[in-house]
Design a protein around this motif. Structure first.
Motif, short mmCIF file in Angstrom:
data_model
loop_
_atom_site.label_atom_id
_atom_site.label_comp_id
_atom_site.label_asym_id
_atom_site.label_seq_id
_atom_site.Cartn_x
_atom_site.Cartn_y
_atom_site.Cartn_z
N SER A 13 0.82 -1.22 0.00
CA SER A 13 0.00 0.00 0.00
C SER A 13 0.85 1.26 0.00
N ILE A 22 -0.38 -5.87 -0.35
CA ILE A 22 -1.62 -5.91 -1.12
C ILE A 22 -1.60 -7.02 -2.17
N TRP A 47 -2.82 4.27 2.72
CA TRP A 47 -2.83 4.16 1.26
C TRP A 47 -2.02 5.29 0.66
N ARG A 59 -7.49 0.22 -4.40
CA ARG A 59 -7.85 -0.38 -3.12
C ARG A 59 -9.21 -1.08 -3.19
#
Length: 173
Positions: A13, A22, A47, A59
């Motif tokens: 992220s 991720i 993020w 995301r």
């Protein structure tokens, strides 16, 4: 006999405190790949938009299509148990792997090691040019975990073979 190293890569992220994995992918000993998106845990909220510009994974896609930390940890242990697995970003990847396994309340059954441990000086001298050629040959356009792992593995293999050819050539003289 040469053993081809297993290479793993994580996308995240962002970098630094609060970042989380991720995506994870690896290239196995025979070039077989495995990759999955990782659904963020409820408290994984960092993020970094600059990181997102590199990996191009929204995301929302992670939430929709990502696998749970528990599932991903189980799969990694299933495929990699007992092996030493190499990464070119050990300091960051170790933190992201630990975050994944902590969220899953599991322990990795494989060892994560720095790829530099198995790159000789001769290989290092050829590394960047070889990696560029491999990326071009594979038409790697996306910065994703499994393709990054495969590029690193092929780069290691080609530089290792070049080192062997050079040493065999010097013995023949």
């Amino acid at each position: 006999m040469m053993t081809v190293p297993i290479i793993i890569d994580f996308e995240a992220s962002g970098f630094g405190k609060g970042s989380y994995p991720i995506e994870v992918g690896f290239s196995g000993r025979h070039g077989e790949g495995w990759c999955t998106l990782i659904r963020p845990e409820d408290d994984w909220d960092h993020w970094d938009t600059d990181a997102a510009k590199v990996h191009h994974i929204p995301r929302e896609i992670l939430i929709e299509r990502g696998r749970s930390a528990s599932y991903v940890a189980d799969q990694l242990n299933y495929f990699l148990s007992g092996y030493t697995v190499y990464t070119d970003g050990w300091a960051q990847d170790y933190v992201w792997m630990a975050r994944l396994f902590d969220a899953a309340d599991k322990v990795p059954r494989f060892k994560l090691a720095d790829l530099r441990e198995i790159i000789s000086d001769e290989q290092q001298a050829l590394w960047h040019a070889t990696k560029d050629r491999v990326q071009e040959e594979l038409h790697v356009a996306r910065h994703r975990a499994s393709s990054d792992a495969r590029v690193l593995q092929l780069t290691w293999l080609r530089t290792f073979e070049s080192k062997l050819s050079a040493s065999n050539g010097s013995r023949a003289q």
